[in-house]
Design a protein around this motif. Structure first.
Motif, mmCIF file in Angstrom:
data_model
loop_
_atom_site.group_PDB
_atom_site.id
_atom_site.type_symbol
_atom_site.label_atom_id
_atom_site.label_comp_id
_atom_site.label_asym_id
_atom_site.label_seq_id
_atom_site.Cartn_x
_atom_site.Cartn_y
_atom_site.Cartn_z
ATOM 1 N N GLU A 176 0.799 -1.217 0.000
ATOM 2 C CA GLU A 176 0.000 0.000 0.000
ATOM 3 C C GLU A 176 0.840 1.280 0.000
ATOM 4 O OE1 GLU A 176 -2.808 -0.266 3.190
ATOM 5 O OE2 GLU A 176 -3.564 -2.235 2.527
ATOM 6 N N SER A 177 2.170 1.140 0.025
ATOM 7 C CA SER A 177 3.104 2.276 -0.014
ATOM 8 C C SER A 177 2.769 3.323 1.046
ATOM 9 C CB SER A 177 3.091 2.928 -1.415
ATOM 10 O OG SER A 177 3.501 2.003 -2.388
ATOM 11 N N ARG A 178 2.677 2.868 2.300
ATOM 12 C CA ARG A 178 2.368 3.773 3.397
ATOM 13 C C ARG A 178 2.979 3.238 4.686
ATOM 14 N NH1 ARG A 178 -1.697 1.913 6.801
ATOM 15 N NH2 ARG A 178 -2.875 0.089 6.028
ATOM 16 N N TRP A 179 3.090 4.143 5.674
ATOM 17 C CA TRP A 179 3.509 3.711 7.003
ATOM 18 C C TRP A 179 2.436 2.811 7.594
ATOM 19 C CZ3 TRP A 179 8.005 4.304 9.644
ATOM 20 C CH2 TRP A 179 8.926 5.244 9.152
ATOM 21 N N VAL A 180 2.874 1.714 8.250
ATOM 22 C CA VAL A 180 1.938 0.787 8.892
ATOM 23 C C VAL A 180 2.422 0.527 10.314
ATOM 24 C CG1 VAL A 180 0.980 -1.546 8.872
ATOM 25 C CG2 VAL A 180 1.283 -0.284 6.722
ATOM 26 N N GLU A 181 1.511 0.658 11.266
ATOM 27 C CA GLU A 181 1.854 0.351 12.650
ATOM 28 C C GLU A 181 1.983 -1.157 12.836
ATOM 29 O OE1 GLU A 181 -0.954 2.068 15.305
ATOM 30 O OE2 GLU A 181 -0.477 4.135 14.735
ATOM 31 N N VAL A 182 2.938 -1.551 13.671
ATOM 32 C CA VAL A 182 3.070 -2.952 14.051
ATOM 33 C C VAL A 182 2.040 -3.224 15.142
ATOM 34 C CG1 VAL A 182 4.600 -4.745 14.930
ATOM 35 C CG2 VAL A 182 5.523 -2.886 13.516
ATOM 36 N N GLU A 183 1.182 -4.181 14.927
ATOM 37 C CA GLU A 183 0.047 -4.433 15.808
ATOM 38 C C GLU A 183 0.481 -4.534 17.275
ATOM 39 O OE1 GLU A 183 -3.179 -8.009 16.646
ATOM 40 O OE2 GLU A 183 -2.376 -7.754 14.619
ATOM 41 N N GLY A 184 -0.240 -3.798 18.125
ATOM 42 C CA GLY A 184 -0.020 -3.897 19.564
ATOM 43 C C GLY A 184 1.176 -3.134 20.076
ATOM 44 N N GLN A 185 1.868 -2.352 19.216
ATOM 45 C CA GLN A 185 3.080 -1.676 19.637
ATOM 46 C C GLN A 185 2.895 -0.199 19.930
ATOM 47 O OE1 GLN A 185 5.917 -3.538 20.317
ATOM 48 N NE2 GLN A 185 4.360 -5.102 19.936
ATOM 49 N N GLU A 186 1.769 0.382 19.542
ATOM 50 C CA GLU A 186 1.527 1.805 19.844
ATOM 51 C C GLU A 186 0.842 1.943 21.198
ATOM 52 O OE1 GLU A 186 2.655 4.363 18.755
ATOM 53 O OE2 GLU A 186 2.831 4.451 16.572
#
Length: 386
Positions: free
Chosen positions: A376-386
């Motif tokens: 998707e050419s975008r920043w993606v959060e790593v699940e459960g890390q924010e």
């Protein structure tokens, strides 16, 4: 059990990494009860070549052996989930090669099963156990570098640089959707997370497959082996030859890493640099006994691995005196020494710092984020890390 010699160990997998595990286990002094290959014939052939007196015909036969206390899983990635579940259900401790599973759904189930079992369950992120990796971890924890600001580096290899190079990791069915990132990139992420005390919380990734078609030999190929002029068939490749990733950490730090298995001349080149508010540290796997320490207002330093000059973590991971280089194979010995100390104690101790199944699960979540980011050419959060 009173000592390592009382522990019975079986190894699943008879290829390159299975052999490295066997070397370290023999050095440790545990009892190797046997090996399990991809087939009964392959297992018997390799066990004989490696001087192991017994080859199991099946996983069921291995797990039914009361002499087996611990099982090392060095099989292809797609087999980890079912094998580890069976091992833990049978009440045996387990050390599993990375990546832990094919996807995060599998690894989450493995974490839950491991926690419920009360058994020792480790992932073989061996690079944590270069003594200078432990040294750097201790330095960061003690505030020697100040607050971590930037973590950068690479992990490059060349063993898949030609269209004629082949390994099971090239195919999604056996290795998973990601290759360079899952195979060596998770090593780098695990190691730098261990050293810096920070896991990436978000990633921006680009993946590249430079060799879209390869020649698959008709028959098994051991990792790093040359295929030569063997009969082959053309196979379409969808896994990544290389990956480029930007990283964000919860404390505001940033990072970057590239992975490649097609970089000519780089046999097994991992590097990292941690820059903090008070100093920097850098290390390269091709020079494993030297840690570079960077300063603003005084001369830079090179710390040569020497237990007498190192902090407690670093010295505990070392086995040889200074000037006697410790390398790749030694990390497995140091890792297994830590794991088997916990096996003798009956469970993971509070001070143990080898990779857990929780760490292995995080790496699968990181891979999920990389795949989504690249698509998707975008920043993606790593699940459960924010």
């Amino acid at each position: 059990m009173t000592g390592f010699h009382d522990v019975g160990v079986a190894v699943i997998g008879t290829g390159f990494i299975g052999t490295v595990h066997l070397w370290a286990l023999r050095r440790l002094g545990v009892r190797v009860t046997g090996m399990l290959g991809s087939s009964a014939g392959r297992g018997a052939e390799r066990a004989a070549a490696l001087g192991v007196h017994h080859a199991y015909n099946s996983l069921e036969q291995l797990l039914a052996d009361p002499a087996v206390d611990v099982v090392h899983v060095t099989s292809p990635n797609h087999a980890h989930f079912a094998q580890v579940k069976a091992i833990l259900t049978a009440g045996k401790h387990v050390i599993c090669e990375k990546p832990l599973a094919m996807n995060s759904a599998e690894s989450a189930e493995m974490v839950a099963l491991a926690e419920a079992s009360g058994l020792v369950a480790a992932v073989c992120y061996n690079t944590r156990f270069y003594p200078l990796s432990q040294q750097a971890c201790g330095m960061v924890a003690a505030g020697k570098l100040g607050e971590v600001r930037l973590i950068s580096g690479h992990y490059h290899q060349d063993w898949l640089a030609k269209p004629s190079d082949w390994n099971w990791r090239l195919e999604t069915e056996e290795g998973g959707t990601l290759r360079s990132v899952a195979d060596i990139g998770t090593h780098w992420v695990d190691l730098t997370s261990f050293i810096g005390g920070l896991k990436p919380v978000a990633v921006l990734a680009e993946l590249a497959t430079f060799i879209p078609e390869r020649q698959r030999p008709l028959g098994p190929v051991e990792t790093f082996a040359k295929t030569g002029d063997r009969a082959s068939e053309t196979r379409r490749i969808e896994t990544d030859d290389a990956g480029l990733m930007l990283l964000r950490f919860a404390n505001g730090a940033r990072g970057s890493v590239t992975t490649s298995q097609v970089s000519h001349g780089r046999k097994n080149a991992m590097s990292w640099e941690v820059s903090g508010s008070q100093g920097s540290a850098s290390w390269h796997s091709e020079h494993p006994d030297h840690l570079w320490l960077g300063h603003r207002d005084e001369p830079n330093q090179i710390l040569q691995r020497d237990p007498g000059l190192m902090n407690g973590l670093g010295a505990a991971a070392a086995s040889l005196p200074g000037g006697h280089v410790e390398g790749f194979a030694d990390t497995f010995f140091a890792l297994f020494r830590a794991v088997y100390s916990d096996v003798l104690a009956g469970g993971r101790s509070a001070g143990s710092n080898y990779a857990s199944f929780e760490d292995g699960h995080y790496e699968m979540l990181f891979c999920d984020a990389v795949i989504t980011s690249a698509k998707e050419s975008r920043w993606v959060e790593v699940e459960g890390q924010e």
